[in-house]
Design a protein around this motif. Structure first.
Motif, PDB file in Angstrom:
ATOM      1  N   THR A 123       0.839  -1.194   0.000  1.00 42.48           N
ATOM      2  CA  THR A 123       0.000   0.000   0.000  1.00 42.48           C
ATOM      3  C   THR A 123       0.876   1.248   0.000  1.00 42.48           C
ATOM      4  O   THR A 123       2.104   1.178  -0.047  1.00 42.48           O
ATOM      5  N   ASN A 124       0.222   2.390   0.106  1.00 43.87           N
ATOM      6  CA  ASN A 124       0.958   3.657   0.165  1.00 43.87           C
ATOM      7  C   ASN A 124       1.644   3.864   1.504  1.00 43.87           C
ATOM      8  O   ASN A 124       2.472   4.770   1.649  1.00 43.87           O
ATOM      9  N   VAL A 125       1.315   3.034   2.493  1.00 51.74           N
ATOM     10  CA  VAL A 125       1.919   3.145   3.820  1.00 51.74           C
ATOM     11  C   VAL A 125       3.050   2.130   3.944  1.00 51.74           C
ATOM     12  O   VAL A 125       2.842   0.934   3.695  1.00 51.74           O
ATOM     13  N   LYS A 126       4.216   2.575   4.320  1.00 45.70           N
ATOM     14  CA  LYS A 126       5.366   1.691   4.439  1.00 45.70           C
ATOM     15  C   LYS A 126       5.065   0.556   5.413  1.00 45.70           C
ATOM     16  O   LYS A 126       4.451   0.759   6.455  1.00 45.70           O
ATOM     17  N   LYS A 127       5.496  -0.624   5.040  1.00 48.09           N
ATOM     18  CA  LYS A 127       5.360  -1.858   5.821  1.00 48.09           C
ATOM     19  C   LYS A 127       3.963  -2.461   5.756  1.00 48.09           C
ATOM     20  O   LYS A 127       3.738  -3.551   6.269  1.00 48.09           O
ATOM     21  N   ILE A 128       2.995  -1.787   5.142  1.00 49.36           N
ATOM     22  CA  ILE A 128       1.635  -2.327   5.097  1.00 49.36           C
ATOM     23  C   ILE A 128       1.330  -2.853   3.695  1.00 49.36           C
ATOM     24  O   ILE A 128       1.440  -2.129   2.703  1.00 49.36           O
ATOM     25  N   PHE A 129       0.924  -4.124   3.640  1.00 47.79           N
ATOM     26  CA  PHE A 129       0.552  -4.795   2.399  1.00 47.79           C
ATOM     27  C   PHE A 129      -0.912  -5.216   2.498  1.00 47.79           C
ATOM     28  O   PHE A 129      -1.522  -5.170   3.568  1.00 47.79           O
ATOM     29  N   THR A 130      -1.460  -5.656   1.390  1.00 43.93           N
ATOM     30  CA  THR A 130      -2.850  -6.130   1.407  1.00 43.93           C
ATOM     31  C   THR A 130      -3.045  -7.218   0.364  1.00 43.93           C
ATOM     32  O   THR A 130      -2.295  -7.302  -0.620  1.00 43.93           O
ATOM     33  N   ALA A 131      -4.042  -8.061   0.586  1.00 40.67           N
ATOM     34  CA  ALA A 131      -4.322  -9.164  -0.340  1.00 40.67           C
ATOM     35  C   ALA A 131      -5.761  -9.622  -0.177  1.00 40.67           C
ATOM     36  O   ALA A 131      -6.393  -9.411   0.861  1.00 40.67           O
ATOM     37  N   GLY A 132      -6.280 -10.248  -1.221  1.00 42.81           N
ATOM     38  CA  GLY A 132      -7.619 -10.817  -1.171  1.00 42.81           C
ATOM     39  C   GLY A 132      -8.700  -9.818  -1.544  1.00 42.81           C
ATOM     40  O   GLY A 132      -8.466  -8.842  -2.262  1.00 42.81           O
ATOM     41  N   ASP A 133      -9.894 -10.046  -1.026  1.00 40.39           N
ATOM     42  CA  ASP A 133     -11.044  -9.210  -1.370  1.00 40.39           C
ATOM     43  C   ASP A 133     -10.852  -7.755  -0.956  1.00 40.39           C
ATOM     44  O   ASP A 133     -11.431  -6.852  -1.566  1.00 40.39           O
ATOM     45  N   ALA A 134     -10.054  -7.512   0.071  1.00 40.39           N
ATOM     46  CA  ALA A 134      -9.807  -6.131   0.501  1.00 40.39           C
ATOM     47  C   ALA A 134      -9.095  -5.342  -0.588  1.00 40.39           C
ATOM     48  O   ALA A 134      -9.239  -4.119  -0.669  1.00 40.39           O
ATOM     49  N   ARG A 135      -8.347  -6.032  -1.447  1.00 43.01           N
ATOM     50  CA  ARG A 135      -7.596  -5.376  -2.509  1.00 43.01           C
ATOM     51  C   ARG A 135      -8.318  -5.433  -3.852  1.00 43.01           C
ATOM     52  O   ARG A 135      -8.422  -4.430  -4.557  1.00 43.01           O
ATOM     53  N   ARG A 136      -8.838  -6.610  -4.221  1.00 42.06           N
ATOM     54  CA  ARG A 136      -9.409  -6.782  -5.549  1.00 42.06           C
ATOM     55  C   ARG A 136     -10.928  -6.678  -5.573  1.00 42.06           C
ATOM     56  O   ARG A 136     -11.552  -6.665  -6.621  1.00 42.06           O
ATOM     57  N   GLY A 137     -11.541  -6.620  -4.406  1.00 39.18           N
ATOM     58  CA  GLY A 137     -12.997  -6.636  -4.349  1.00 39.18           C
ATOM     59  C   GLY A 137     -13.506  -8.060  -4.216  1.00 39.18           C
ATOM     60  O   GLY A 137     -12.747  -9.030  -4.324  1.00 39.18           O
ATOM     61  N   GLN A 138     -14.800  -8.192  -3.984  1.00 41.22           N
ATOM     62  CA  GLN A 138     -15.399  -9.508  -3.784  1.00 41.22           C
ATOM     63  C   GLN A 138     -15.049 -10.434  -4.931  1.00 41.22           C
ATOM     64  O   GLN A 138     -15.191 -10.102  -6.099  1.00 41.22           O
ATOM     65  N   SER A 139     -14.571 -11.623  -4.602  1.00 44.92           N
ATOM     66  CA  SER A 139     -14.166 -12.558  -5.640  1.00 44.92           C
ATOM     67  C   SER A 139     -14.211 -13.981  -5.097  1.00 44.92           C
ATOM     68  O   SER A 139     -14.751 -14.235  -4.023  1.00 44.92           O
ATOM     69  N   LEU A 140     -13.589 -14.900  -5.840  1.00 47.49           N
ATOM     70  CA  LEU A 140     -13.608 -16.317  -5.481  1.00 47.49           C
ATOM     71  C   LEU A 140     -12.552 -16.649  -4.433  1.00 47.49           C
ATOM     72  O   LEU A 140     -11.533 -15.956  -4.308  1.00 47.49           O
ATOM     73  N   VAL A 141     -12.763 -17.749  -3.722  1.00 43.63           N
ATOM     74  CA  VAL A 141     -11.785 -18.216  -2.741  1.00 43.63           C
ATOM     75  C   VAL A 141     -10.447 -18.506  -3.415  1.00 43.63           C
ATOM     76  O   VAL A 141      -9.377 -18.229  -2.859  1.00 43.63           O
ATOM     77  N   VAL A 142     -10.476 -19.066  -4.633  1.00 52.36           N
ATOM     78  CA  VAL A 142      -9.216 -19.362  -5.321  1.00 52.36           C
ATOM     79  C   VAL A 142      -8.443 -18.081  -5.632  1.00 52.36           C
ATOM     80  O   VAL A 142      -7.211 -18.072  -5.611  1.00 52.36           O
TER      81      VAL A 142
END
Length: 479
Positions: free
Chosen positions: A431-450
């Motif tokens: 993310t724009n904040v140092k040391k903070i990353f993101t993954a999954g629905d929080a990043r790409r929006g609602q999606s599949l478990v895979v």
């Protein structure tokens, strides 16, 4: 391939389900695995197609032709190792994935595709039955500490990858049980919780530390995490449901689908409920929304003893076969009947909810709606002039999810995209904040478990490189 003519000799066959009348009586899984010899035949149907489009259809990039061939050749442990190299939880995806890989199967152009999902399920179960997960090897500890917020599929996959290269991994979960969407979002009859919990137990043995009942912004702050950890991964999902703010929305008996599903699972697990129970027993249930969550509401309502279940969606009824709008190898959005819909449900398409109808006690008694006609090319609709009413004592809103909780994101100072998800550069997870990353629905929006698992794995690669300057976590390797 081991059986070059297999696709000509064997017909497609998948796992079986228990009879509807039997499975409706409980919340247990009802999938009946295929026999070993039949699995081998299904593996033999995989062609020597040159370009395995099935892999492009799989968000995880599973090496599908390899594990199909290994299944046919009776090399079950090698098949498990091949699948595990790209997928941390094959026994889970083999249960709940909608199998976009099968839509992309080359054989599926003019014949029923290879039964990839059933083969994946069997391989995953074999892995646990025979304890084929590699034992923990001695690793040189990096002394790097990583906090993962959220124990859903993205968080679990990320943790599993990072622990494998010597980092110290701590997973924080706000709920009273681990697993996120896998535990409280998917009913037991599709995914029994022991399947999720055995992975968590395996990860605990590997060294992952799990902490329950810890909500970011309440029990722990982002400032505390930034002081204690070298990297933070936000795998918090897209928790804000899409609402239907119509007349009488505040009436009794109108609930979000996830509240209903979560309560039911908590009851099955013997957990205390913090809210009044939502029950479908002896009620006319209306499910608004035609996706997987809506289907889960149907199956749960039926098992709770609903009098009648109706499902409506604003979209038109899909075609029975592929058309020009969904050319192979794209996912074929054709008319399907889920296992829950097959248990007894009236379905209505092209229905626009106009308002909720309440009685004098302010309890819902149904909805008023208008039928709409769609222009498929423009993807727009117009009201047809036809109106009606559907009676209901319980209305469940299952129209998907929008984005993470905005107030939480504001406190974290992370940037968001136009849809309200956590923003990152293209194909990146920091993310724009140092040391903070993101993954999954929080990043790409609602999606599949895979997709969530894939995002967790890819995020782990980036976190590892950020901490060490090297890519110890390989995208295509599990250990």
């Amino acid at each position: 391939m081991g059986k070059i003519t297999g696709f000509l000799e064997y017909a497609r066959l998948t796992h079986f389900d228990e009879k509807v009348e039997d499975r409706k009586k409980n919340f247990n899984e009802f999938l009946i695995p295929m026999a070993k010899e039949e699995l081998k035949k299904q593996g033999a149907r995989c062609m020597d197609c040159g370009i395995p489009f099935c892999q492009t259809g799989c968000p995880l990039g599973n090496i599908i032709p390899d594990f199909n061939d290994l299944t046919f050749r009776d090399k079950d442990e090698a098949a498990f190792a091949s699948l595990l190299s790209t997928n941390n939880f094959p026994d889970i995806t083999g249960r709940i994935c909608p199998a976009p890989c099968e839509s992309a199967c080359v054989l599926g152009i003019n014949k029923p595709p290879v039964a990839i999902k059933s083969i994946e399920y069997a391989i995953g179960e074999n892995g646990f039955k025979n304890n084929w997960f590699p034992s923990n090897r001695s690793l040189k500890k990096t002394n790097k500490r990583i906090a993962i917020i959220g124990s859903g599929p993205a968080g679990l996959a990320c943790a599993d990858q990072l622990i494998s290269v010597g980092h110290d991994v701590f997973v924080y979960e706000k709920e009273d049980e681990l697993g996120g969407l896998l535990t409280y979002g998917i009913p037991n009859f599709k995914l029994e919780k022991e399947v999720v919990f055995r992975h968590i137990a395996r990860m605990k043995k590997r060294g992952v530390i799990f902490l329950k009942n810890v909500e970011l912004g309440k029990e722990i702050t982002i400032e505390e995490l930034q002081q204690k950890f070298d990297a933070i991964v936000l795998a918090i999902g897209a928790s804000v449901p899409r609402d239907l703010p119509l007349t009488n929305r505040a009436g009794q008996g109108i609930h979000f689908a996830m509240d209903f599903l979560t309560q039911n699972t908590k009851k099955l697990l013997g957990k205390p409920l913090s809210e009044p129970p939502i029950s479908a027993r002896e009620k006319k249930v209306l499910v608004i929304g035609g996706g997987d969550t809506g289907s889960d509401c149907i199956g749960t309502s039926i098992r709770q003893g609903a009098k009648l279940v109706t499902q409506i969606e604003i979209l038109p009824k899909p075609p029975l076969e592929r058309d020009a709008s969904m050319p192979w190898p794209e996912y074929d959005r054709v008319f399907r009947v889920s296992s829950s819909q097959a248990e007894g449900c009236e379905r209505k398409f092209s229905v626009l909810t106009e308002n909720f109808v309440l009685n004098q006690e302010k309890a819902v008694t149904g909805i008023e709606y208008s039928e709409v006609s769609w222009d498929r090319q423009k993807k727009s609709f117009e009201k047809s002039g036809t109106t009606g009413k559907i009676d209901a004592d319980l209305v469940l809103l299952a129209m998907g999810f929008l984005h993470p909780e905005p107030k939480l994101l504001e406190t974290l100072n992370v940037a968001t995209d136009p849809r309200g998800n956590i923003a990152t550069p293209a194909n990146k997870y920091q993310t724009n904040v140092k040391k903070i990353f993101t993954a999954g629905d929080a990043r790409r929006g609602q999606s599949l478990v895979v997709w969530a698992i894939s995002e967790g794995r890819e995020c782990a690669v980036e976190v590892d490189e950020f901490l060490t300057g090297e890519k110890s976590v390989l995208k295509s390797k599990f250990y």
